[in-house]
Design a protein around this motif. Structure first.
Motif, short mmCIF file in Angstrom:
data_model
loop_
_atom_site.label_atom_id
_atom_site.label_comp_id
_atom_site.label_asym_id
_atom_site.label_seq_id
_atom_site.Cartn_x
_atom_site.Cartn_y
_atom_site.Cartn_z
N SER A 173 46.89 10.12 6.44
CA SER A 173 47.62 10.15 5.18
C SER A 173 46.65 10.20 4.01
N THR A 198 48.67 16.94 1.47
CA THR A 198 47.59 16.25 2.18
C THR A 198 46.95 17.18 3.20
N THR A 216 52.48 11.30 5.88
CA THR A 216 52.98 12.35 5.01
C THR A 216 53.89 13.30 5.79
N SER A 232 47.35 14.90 8.09
CA SER A 232 48.66 14.42 8.55
C SER A 232 49.00 14.83 9.98
#
Length: 224
Positions: A124, A104, A177, A107
């Motif tokens: 996220s 990702t 994440t 985060s």
């Protein structure tokens, strides 16, 4: 810390500030972290006594600092008007801040809207986040003006602040994440369209009183 004794120092994991001679020593390629964690930010250009100018990505070493659902990220920012972009926007999703844990870019990840001077703050891949403007009504940030902005994440609740006052809050992914990552400053932001003057990252969610305390400690440096 002898610098700005009014700021909150408990759980402070990253502290960069061009107004501190220990943080900005005159070097244009290293912005020194004075939190004690030595998360110095480095880049090729853009750093001066007036702040870090957008256009070149700056990164710290990889860290676990934001690998948690209880944290706070705050910074001073100024959106600039230029002859090419008189409204301070480029038409693209210009990214201000990143902590790209594996899988990702959010985060968290922080952007300015393509055609609005508002903050797009994500946590996220499923795009959970709390966006905000200069006021609780979502007004765009004024041009050529410094603001102290940020968010606290306390589990599934994120609260956004501008100049020491909460402007909005909402539900976000928890857990976000996971994974350690570098902290990125201006990883993708059009040149000269913005500046950052200080960065405060904590591994806990600051209280409203603590956010106000930090704002009052730094505001004079930025004419706020």
């Amino acid at each position: 810390m002898s610098y700005n004794p009014g700021i909150v120092t408990s759980d402070l994991g990253l502290c960069l500030d061009v107004f501190n001679p220990e943080s900005f020593t005159g070097s244009t390629t290293t912005w020194f972290d004075i939190s004690g964690n030595n998360l110095h930010a480095t880049g090729a250009s853009g750093l001066s006594a007036t702040g870090l100018a957008s256009g070149v990505a700056w990164n710290t070493a990889s860290t676990s600092l934001l690998n948690t659902d209880t944290h706070s990220v705050f910074f001073t920012i100024r959106f600039n008007s230029t002859p090419t972009y008189p409204n301070g926007t480029s038409g693209s999703w210009d990214q201000i801040f990143g902590y790209p844990a594996p899988g990702t870019d959010r985060s968290p990840g922080i952007w300015r809207y393509p055609s609005e001077r508002r903050i797009h703050w994500r946590y996220s891949p499923d795009n959970s986040g709390v966006d905000f403007g200069q006021t609780s009504g979502g007004a765009e940030f004024a041009l050529n003006t410094w603001f102290y902005i940020g968010e606290t994440k306390n589990g599934a609740t994120a609260t956004a602040y501008v100049n020491g006052a909460s402007v909005t809050s909402g539900s976000v992914s928890s857990p976000k994440t996971r994974g350690n990552a570098v902290i990125q400053l201006f990883p993708g932001f059009t040149s000269t369209l913005a500046q950052i003057g200080c960065v405060h990252v904590y591994n806990n969610p600051l209280t409203a009183a603590q956010v106000e305390q930090n704002f009052n400690a730094v505001r004079r440096n930025y004419g706020i």
